[in-house]
Scaffold this motif. Structure first.
Motif, mmCIF file in Angstrom:
data_model
loop_
_atom_site.group_PDB
_atom_site.id
_atom_site.type_symbol
_atom_site.label_atom_id
_atom_site.label_comp_id
_atom_site.label_asym_id
_atom_site.label_seq_id
_atom_site.Cartn_x
_atom_site.Cartn_y
_atom_site.Cartn_z
ATOM 1 N N GLY A 42 0.685 -1.215 0.320
ATOM 2 C CA GLY A 42 0.137 -0.042 0.033
ATOM 3 C C GLY A 42 0.799 0.906 -0.157
ATOM 4 N N ARG A 43 1.843 1.098 0.646
ATOM 5 C CA ARG A 43 2.486 1.883 0.887
ATOM 6 C C ARG A 43 4.002 2.631 -0.814
ATOM 7 N NH1 ARG A 43 3.495 0.513 6.484
ATOM 8 N NH2 ARG A 43 2.680 2.431 7.734
ATOM 9 N N VAL A 44 4.136 1.738 -1.619
ATOM 10 C CA VAL A 44 4.375 1.583 -2.098
ATOM 11 C C VAL A 44 3.902 1.938 -3.427
ATOM 12 C CG1 VAL A 44 5.353 0.678 -4.610
ATOM 13 C CG2 VAL A 44 6.095 -0.002 -1.938
ATOM 14 N N THR A 45 2.390 1.424 -3.117
ATOM 15 C CA THR A 45 1.038 1.882 -4.883
ATOM 16 C C THR A 45 0.724 3.796 -4.104
ATOM 17 O OG1 THR A 45 0.041 0.243 -4.762
ATOM 18 C CG2 THR A 45 -1.257 1.962 -4.818
ATOM 19 N N ARG A 46 1.124 4.460 -3.097
ATOM 20 C CA ARG A 46 1.001 5.571 -2.526
ATOM 21 C C ARG A 46 2.272 6.114 -3.196
ATOM 22 N NH1 ARG A 46 0.560 9.945 0.985
ATOM 23 N NH2 ARG A 46 -0.879 10.724 1.882
ATOM 24 N N GLU A 47 2.933 5.669 -3.101
ATOM 25 C CA GLU A 47 4.408 6.359 -3.549
ATOM 26 C C GLU A 47 4.531 6.610 -4.819
ATOM 27 O OE1 GLU A 47 8.009 4.168 -1.842
ATOM 28 O OE2 GLU A 47 7.952 4.759 0.352
ATOM 29 N N ARG A 48 3.608 5.699 -5.705
ATOM 30 C CA ARG A 48 3.911 5.813 -6.834
ATOM 31 C C ARG A 48 2.791 6.478 -7.643
ATOM 32 N NH1 ARG A 48 2.354 -0.077 -9.167
ATOM 33 N NH2 ARG A 48 2.045 0.846 -11.132
ATOM 34 N N ILE A 49 2.120 7.134 -7.112
ATOM 35 C CA ILE A 49 0.687 8.000 -7.626
ATOM 36 C C ILE A 49 1.308 9.306 -6.971
ATOM 37 C CG2 ILE A 49 -1.616 9.221 -7.040
ATOM 38 C CD1 ILE A 49 -2.295 6.501 -5.631
ATOM 39 N N LEU A 50 2.183 9.255 -5.980
ATOM 40 C CA LEU A 50 2.828 10.861 -5.635
ATOM 41 C C LEU A 50 4.026 11.056 -6.527
ATOM 42 C CD1 LEU A 50 2.981 11.278 -1.491
ATOM 43 C CD2 LEU A 50 1.485 11.869 -2.869
ATOM 44 N N ALA A 51 4.570 9.996 -6.784
ATOM 45 C CA ALA A 51 6.414 9.906 -7.800
ATOM 46 C C ALA A 51 5.474 10.654 -9.554
ATOM 47 C CB ALA A 51 6.613 8.736 -7.863
ATOM 48 N N ALA A 52 4.603 10.131 -9.469
ATOM 49 C CA ALA A 52 3.536 9.510 -10.622
ATOM 50 C C ALA A 52 2.920 11.799 -11.412
ATOM 51 C CB ALA A 52 2.556 9.063 -10.989
ATOM 52 N N ALA A 53 2.440 12.496 -10.508
ATOM 53 C CA ALA A 53 2.056 13.561 -9.482
ATOM 54 C C ALA A 53 2.728 14.183 -9.923
ATOM 55 C CB ALA A 53 1.333 13.685 -8.323
ATOM 56 N N ILE A 54 3.789 14.618 -8.993
ATOM 57 C CA ILE A 54 5.320 15.280 -8.977
ATOM 58 C C ILE A 54 5.769 15.096 -10.353
ATOM 59 C CG2 ILE A 54 7.665 15.920 -8.636
ATOM 60 C CD1 ILE A 54 6.620 14.140 -6.312
ATOM 61 N N GLU A 55 5.877 14.112 -11.291
ATOM 62 C CA GLU A 55 6.688 14.016 -12.913
ATOM 63 C C GLU A 55 5.343 14.537 -13.448
ATOM 64 O OE1 GLU A 55 8.325 11.510 -16.136
ATOM 65 O OE2 GLU A 55 7.475 10.352 -14.119
ATOM 66 N N LEU A 56 4.552 14.586 -13.694
ATOM 67 C CA LEU A 56 3.339 15.475 -14.639
ATOM 68 C C LEU A 56 3.126 16.800 -14.180
ATOM 69 C CD1 LEU A 56 0.728 12.570 -14.575
ATOM 70 C CD2 LEU A 56 2.028 13.542 -16.375
ATOM 71 N N ILE A 57 3.271 17.594 -12.621
ATOM 72 C CA ILE A 57 2.631 18.486 -12.275
ATOM 73 C C ILE A 57 4.158 19.146 -13.087
ATOM 74 C CG2 ILE A 57 3.380 20.131 -11.093
ATOM 75 C CD1 ILE A 57 1.281 17.952 -9.406
ATOM 76 N N GLU A 58 5.695 19.024 -12.543
ATOM 77 C CA GLU A 58 7.041 19.913 -12.981
ATOM 78 C C GLU A 58 6.695 20.213 -14.856
ATOM 79 O OE1 GLU A 58 9.607 18.428 -10.087
ATOM 80 O OE2 GLU A 58 8.571 19.971 -8.700
ATOM 81 N N ALA A 59 6.853 18.550 -15.626
ATOM 82 C CA ALA A 59 6.971 17.968 -16.949
ATOM 83 C C ALA A 59 5.946 18.707 -18.045
ATOM 84 C CB ALA A 59 7.797 17.082 -17.055
#
Length: 240
Positions: A42-59
């Motif tokens: 569950g924590r890895v899934t949440r990390e995946r969501i945050l990492a994807a969001a950060i990449e989309l927002i910044e790139a």
């Protein structure tokens, strides 16, 4: 984007300090929105969501939605809704690890009393570092401020909370006055509002176009006056 990757691959596009901050932030969450206790998966899934969001927002220049984040993380919408009810909640979760890097990026520069003879140099170093932080996370911080300006209460509170540590440190540079009880706090608040607004201007490409700031114009046109104002405010308070 992340499908089939190992546990750490979803951080590939993030700087190490930010990736570590994401892991720390996710580690502090014990349950998902359904009340289910989070294990490692569950924590890895949440990390995946945050990492994807950060990449989309910044790139990306396109609007960021929960659906786009889910696709980028190779997850279904149900998985995303297990952790975040709406885009504002996801943005707040993204902001947590980003703001956790602020201490090393610029808050550490205000620790300890600045010598009088180095006052301008220290003020400029802080303003330049603060600008650098904004430049690295420009789109995310502009999204937060835009929502705050639209009276989104959650974003308004976050914006206020993120400025308080800076104001408190500036008050300490001015003297021994407790934060919130006197003129030093008012002056530090006004100085910080001015610096944030100027940094907002120079890191917003669309706004620069609207007000006619050429791309090649140095940020120092705004950062140097901000540092001078900070210097004057601190030196004036110390002289009282």
């Amino acid at each position: 984007m992340y499908g089939g990757a190992g546990d750490s691959d979803h951080f590939a596009a993030l700087p190490l300090p930010l990736a570590e901050a994401v892991t720390t932030a996710c580690g502090a969450i014990s349950h998902n929105l359904n009340g289910q206790r989070l294990g490692r998966k569950g924590r890895v899934t949440r990390e995946r969501i945050l990492a994807a969001a950060i990449e989309l927002i910044e790139a990306s220049e396109e609007p960021v939605t929960l659906a786009r984040v889910a696709r980028a993380a190779s997850l279904g919408m149900t998985s995303v809704y297990n952790y975040f009810t709406d885009m504002t909640e996801l943005l707040l979760a993204v902001l947590d690890p980003v703001m956790a890097t602020a201490k090393d990026d610029y808050l550490s520069l205000v620790q300890g009393r600045w010598p009088d003879e180095e006052l301008y140099a220290r003020c400029y170093a802080f303003v330049r570092a603060y600008h650098g932080f904004w430049a690295r996370h420009s789109r995310l911080l502009h999204m937060r401020n835009a929502l705050a300006d639209q009276q989104d209460a959650r974003m308004m509170k976050h914006r206020i909370r993120s400025s308080r540590p800076i104001i408190a440190l500036l008050v300490r540079q001015m003297g021994e006055e407790p934060v919130g009880l006197g003129p030093h706090t008012s002056m530090a608040t006004m100085v910080m509002i001015g610096i944030e607004r100027s940094v907002t201007l120079v890191t917003d490409r669309e706004l620069r176009k609207l007000v006619g700031i050429e791309p090649e114009l140095s940020e120092d046109r705004y950062l140097v006056p901000g540092a001078r104002l900070m210097e004057f405010a601190i030196s004036d308070a110390r002289a009282l």
